[in-house]
Design a protein around this motif. Structure first.
Motif, PDB file in Angstrom:
ATOM      1  N   SER A  10       0.810  -1.210   0.000  1.00 28.82           N
ATOM      2  CA  SER A  10       0.000   0.000   0.000  1.00 28.82           C
ATOM      3  C   SER A  10       0.847   1.266   0.000  1.00 28.82           C
ATOM      4  CB  SER A  10      -0.937   0.012   1.213  1.00 28.82           C
ATOM      5  OG  SER A  10      -0.182   0.066   2.401  1.00 28.82           O
ATOM      6  N   GLN A  11       2.130   1.105   0.217  1.00 27.14           N
ATOM      7  CA  GLN A  11       2.986   2.275   0.308  1.00 27.14           C
ATOM      8  C   GLN A  11       4.280   1.989  -0.449  1.00 27.14           C
ATOM      9  OE1 GLN A  11       4.507   3.286   4.246  1.00 27.14           O
ATOM     10  NE2 GLN A  11       3.360   5.188   4.048  1.00 27.14           N
ATOM     11  N   ALA A  12       4.742   2.947  -1.201  1.00 30.42           N
ATOM     12  CA  ALA A  12       5.988   2.775  -1.944  1.00 30.42           C
ATOM     13  C   ALA A  12       7.172   2.776  -0.984  1.00 30.42           C
ATOM     14  CB  ALA A  12       6.145   3.891  -2.966  1.00 30.42           C
ATOM     15  N   ALA A  13       8.113   1.881  -1.248  1.00 33.89           N
ATOM     16  CA  ALA A  13       9.344   1.845  -0.466  1.00 33.89           C
ATOM     17  C   ALA A  13      10.432   2.535  -1.270  1.00 33.89           C
ATOM     18  CB  ALA A  13       9.737   0.401  -0.162  1.00 33.89           C
ATOM     19  N   PHE A  14      11.152   3.420  -0.630  1.00 29.15           N
ATOM     20  CA  PHE A  14      12.207   4.160  -1.302  1.00 29.15           C
ATOM     21  C   PHE A  14      13.584   3.844  -0.731  1.00 29.15           C
ATOM     22  CE2 PHE A  14       8.363   6.760  -1.653  1.00 29.15           C
ATOM     23  CZ  PHE A  14       8.250   6.785  -3.030  1.00 29.15           C
ATOM     24  N   ARG A  15      13.585   3.163   0.422  1.00 30.65           N
ATOM     25  CA  ARG A  15      14.846   2.837   1.074  1.00 30.65           C
ATOM     26  C   ARG A  15      14.837   1.354   1.434  1.00 30.65           C
ATOM     27  NH1 ARG A  15      17.833   6.888   1.327  1.00 30.65           N
ATOM     28  NH2 ARG A  15      19.217   6.264   2.988  1.00 30.65           N
ATOM     29  N   LEU A  16      15.985   0.761   1.385  1.00 31.65           N
ATOM     30  CA  LEU A  16      16.116  -0.653   1.707  1.00 31.65           C
ATOM     31  C   LEU A  16      15.612  -0.947   3.110  1.00 31.65           C
ATOM     32  CD1 LEU A  16      17.193  -3.288   0.471  1.00 31.65           C
ATOM     33  CD2 LEU A  16      19.420  -2.725   1.402  1.00 31.65           C
ATOM     34  N   SER A  17      15.809  -0.025   4.024  1.00 28.42           N
ATOM     35  CA  SER A  17      15.395  -0.208   5.417  1.00 28.42           C
ATOM     36  C   SER A  17      13.873  -0.281   5.587  1.00 28.42           C
ATOM     37  CB  SER A  17      15.958   0.915   6.292  1.00 28.42           C
ATOM     38  OG  SER A  17      15.461   2.164   5.853  1.00 28.42           O
ATOM     39  N   GLN A  18      13.110   0.118   4.582  1.00 24.64           N
ATOM     40  CA  GLN A  18      11.657   0.072   4.656  1.00 24.64           C
ATOM     41  C   GLN A  18      11.085  -1.309   4.324  1.00 24.64           C
ATOM     42  OE1 GLN A  18      11.413   3.748   2.066  1.00 24.64           O
ATOM     43  NE2 GLN A  18       9.592   4.039   3.342  1.00 24.64           N
ATOM     44  N   PRO A  70      12.766   1.138  -7.938  1.00 19.65           N
ATOM     45  CA  PRO A  70      11.432   0.533  -8.053  1.00 19.65           C
ATOM     46  C   PRO A  70      11.461  -0.897  -8.589  1.00 19.65           C
ATOM     47  CG  PRO A  70      11.378   2.786  -8.851  1.00 19.65           C
ATOM     48  CD  PRO A  70      12.819   2.466  -8.569  1.00 19.65           C
ATOM     49  N   ASP A  71      12.377  -1.210  -9.501  1.00 21.34           N
ATOM     50  CA  ASP A  71      12.498  -2.583 -10.000  1.00 21.34           C
ATOM     51  C   ASP A  71      12.881  -3.541  -8.875  1.00 21.34           C
ATOM     52  OD1 ASP A  71      11.894  -1.730 -12.546  1.00 21.34           O
ATOM     53  OD2 ASP A  71      13.891  -2.094 -13.375  1.00 21.34           O
ATOM     54  N   GLU A  72      13.772  -3.101  -7.999  1.00 22.80           N
ATOM     55  CA  GLU A  72      14.172  -3.930  -6.863  1.00 22.80           C
ATOM     56  C   GLU A  72      12.984  -4.173  -5.929  1.00 22.80           C
ATOM     57  OE1 GLU A  72      18.804  -2.798  -6.069  1.00 22.80           O
ATOM     58  OE2 GLU A  72      17.303  -1.316  -5.453  1.00 22.80           O
ATOM     59  N   ALA A  73      12.239  -3.122  -5.666  1.00 19.80           N
ATOM     60  CA  ALA A  73      11.078  -3.240  -4.786  1.00 19.80           C
ATOM     61  C   ALA A  73      10.043  -4.194  -5.379  1.00 19.80           C
ATOM     62  CB  ALA A  73      10.459  -1.867  -4.540  1.00 19.80           C
ATOM     63  N   ARG A  84      12.208  -6.330 -20.153  1.00 15.29           N
ATOM     64  CA  ARG A  84      13.175  -5.227 -20.148  1.00 15.29           C
ATOM     65  C   ARG A  84      14.166  -5.507 -19.032  1.00 15.29           C
ATOM     66  NH1 ARG A  84      12.790  -1.755 -16.168  1.00 15.29           N
ATOM     67  NH2 ARG A  84      10.949  -1.606 -14.892  1.00 15.29           N
ATOM     68  N   PRO A  85      15.315  -4.835 -19.052  1.00 18.07           N
ATOM     69  CA  PRO A  85      16.311  -5.086 -17.992  1.00 18.07           C
ATOM     70  C   PRO A  85      15.759  -4.752 -16.603  1.00 18.07           C
ATOM     71  CG  PRO A  85      17.287  -3.843 -19.798  1.00 18.07           C
ATOM     72  CD  PRO A  85      15.805  -3.895 -20.065  1.00 18.07           C
ATOM     73  N   LEU A  86      16.199  -5.515 -15.636  1.00 13.27           N
ATOM     74  CA  LEU A  86      15.849  -5.288 -14.236  1.00 13.27           C
ATOM     75  C   LEU A  86      16.921  -4.384 -13.637  1.00 13.27           C
ATOM     76  CD1 LEU A  86      13.861  -6.239 -11.961  1.00 13.27           C
ATOM     77  CD2 LEU A  86      15.540  -8.003 -11.451  1.00 13.27           C
ATOM     78  N   HIS A  87      16.548  -3.180 -13.265  1.00 13.74           N
ATOM     79  CA  HIS A  87      17.507  -2.208 -12.741  1.00 13.74           C
ATOM     80  C   HIS A  87      17.699  -2.399 -11.238  1.00 13.74           C
ATOM     81  CE1 HIS A  87      16.242  -0.307 -16.529  1.00 13.74           C
ATOM     82  NE2 HIS A  87      17.514   0.042 -16.573  1.00 13.74           N
ATOM     83  N   HIS A  88      18.886  -2.050 -10.786  1.00 13.26           N
ATOM     84  CA  HIS A  88      19.186  -2.146  -9.361  1.00 13.26           C
ATOM     85  C   HIS A  88      20.230  -1.100  -9.007  1.00 13.26           C
ATOM     86  CE1 HIS A  88      23.077  -4.084 -10.166  1.00 13.26           C
ATOM     87  NE2 HIS A  88      22.436  -4.685 -11.160  1.00 13.26           N
ATOM     88  N   HIS A  89      20.275  -0.774  -7.731  1.00 17.00           N
ATOM     89  CA  HIS A  89      21.280   0.158  -7.224  1.00 17.00           C
ATOM     90  C   HIS A  89      22.546  -0.603  -6.854  1.00 17.00           C
ATOM     91  CE1 HIS A  89      19.094   3.905  -7.196  1.00 17.00           C
ATOM     92  NE2 HIS A  89      18.055   3.331  -6.617  1.00 17.00           N
ATOM     93  N   ALA A  90      23.595   0.135  -6.528  1.00 20.20           N
ATOM     94  CA  ALA A  90      24.850  -0.461  -6.081  1.00 20.20           C
ATOM     95  C   ALA A  90      24.639  -1.189  -4.761  1.00 20.20           C
ATOM     96  CB  ALA A  90      25.915   0.623  -5.913  1.00 20.20           C
ATOM     97  N   VAL A 101      16.613  -8.263  -2.242  1.00 23.40           N
ATOM     98  CA  VAL A 101      17.285  -7.133  -2.897  1.00 23.40           C
ATOM     99  C   VAL A 101      18.794  -7.241  -2.737  1.00 23.40           C
ATOM    100  CG1 VAL A 101      17.611  -4.623  -2.861  1.00 23.40           C
ATOM    101  CG2 VAL A 101      15.303  -5.588  -2.744  1.00 23.40           C
ATOM    102  N   ILE A 102      19.248  -7.545  -1.545  1.00 18.50           N
ATOM    103  CA  ILE A 102      20.691  -7.654  -1.313  1.00 18.50           C
ATOM    104  C   ILE A 102      21.287  -8.785  -2.138  1.00 18.50           C
ATOM    105  CG2 ILE A 102      22.430  -8.242   0.426  1.00 18.50           C
ATOM    106  CD1 ILE A 102      20.612  -6.641   2.416  1.00 18.50           C
ATOM    107  N   TYR A 103      20.595  -9.917  -2.195  1.00 16.94           N
ATOM    108  CA  TYR A 103      21.102 -11.036  -2.989  1.00 16.94           C
ATOM    109  C   TYR A 103      21.083 -10.710  -4.484  1.00 16.94           C
ATOM    110  CZ  TYR A 103      21.109 -14.029   1.172  1.00 16.94           C
ATOM    111  OH  TYR A 103      21.359 -14.585   2.401  1.00 16.94           O
ATOM    112  N   LEU A 104      20.095  -9.978  -4.930  1.00 10.96           N
ATOM    113  CA  LEU A 104      20.074  -9.550  -6.338  1.00 10.96           C
ATOM    114  C   LEU A 104      21.285  -8.660  -6.631  1.00 10.96           C
ATOM    115  CD1 LEU A 104      18.652  -9.281  -9.126  1.00 10.96           C
ATOM    116  CD2 LEU A 104      17.463  -7.293  -8.158  1.00 10.96           C
ATOM    117  N   ARG A 105      21.540  -7.718  -5.762  1.00 15.75           N
ATOM    118  CA  ARG A 105      22.680  -6.825  -5.945  1.00 15.75           C
ATOM    119  C   ARG A 105      23.997  -7.596  -5.920  1.00 15.75           C
ATOM    120  NH1 ARG A 105      21.123  -1.604  -2.135  1.00 15.75           N
ATOM    121  NH2 ARG A 105      19.298  -0.927  -3.337  1.00 15.75           N
TER     122      ARG A 105
END
Length: 152
Positions: free
Chosen positions: A10-18, A90-93, A76-82, A27-31
């Motif tokens: 119900s709420q967008a997550a913008f930080r990994l800690s959320q 958003p792709d990670e979320a 399409r490619p799955l984007h991720h942060h460092a 997310v960490i394993y994807l990275r």
């Protein structure tokens, strides 16, 4: 039957800690996986610490199958942060939510999310592999929380 939690999604997550622990691990394993051989080795070590060698092997194979399906048949490619970024793409979320839905038995939502990532005919296969991986990570987090760090 799954229990509907109105707070989920119900709420967008913008930080990994959320994210909850399962989603953060995904997310960490994807990275780590995308970081190359050293990252994959770190992921494997973390899984071995949390699950033991034989179950870590199976979990790594499930993750590899999931990522291979995405790489070969992605829309399409799955984007991720460092790896060290606290931000969440958003792709990670969405990917984390997909795995969490699959692991919790929320198959319809997981299939819907899978169809955003791969062709519709491959969505059930991707969802099955995601459920296997997610359940193994959930088991690690529940059974051995002191050893299951997910590197965070």
């Amino acid at each position: 039957m799954t229990v509907h939690d109105p707070a989920l999604g119900s709420q967008a997550a913008f930080r990994l800690s959320q994210l909850d622990d399962l989603e953060a691990c995904v997310v960490i394993y994807l990275r780590l996986w995308c970081a190359g051989p050293q990252g994959r080795c770190a992921m494997r070590s973390d899984l071995t610490n949390g699950l033991g060698k034989s179950r870590a092997d199976l979990t790594t194979k499930a993750f590899a199958a999931m990522v291979d399906l995405l790489a070969l048949h992605r829309r399409r490619p799955l984007h991720h942060h460092a790896l060290n970024s606290a931000c969440l793409h958003p792709d990670e979320a969405n990917f984390a939510r997909f795995v969490a839905n699959a692991a919790s038995g929320d198959r319809e939502d997981a299939l819907w999310l899978a169809m955003l990532m791969v062709r519709a005919d491959l969505a059930p296969q991707l969802t099955a592999v995601a459920a296997d991986f997610g359940l193994r990570i959930r088991q690690m987090l529940v059974q051995r929380p002191d050893q299951a760090t997910c590197l965070h």
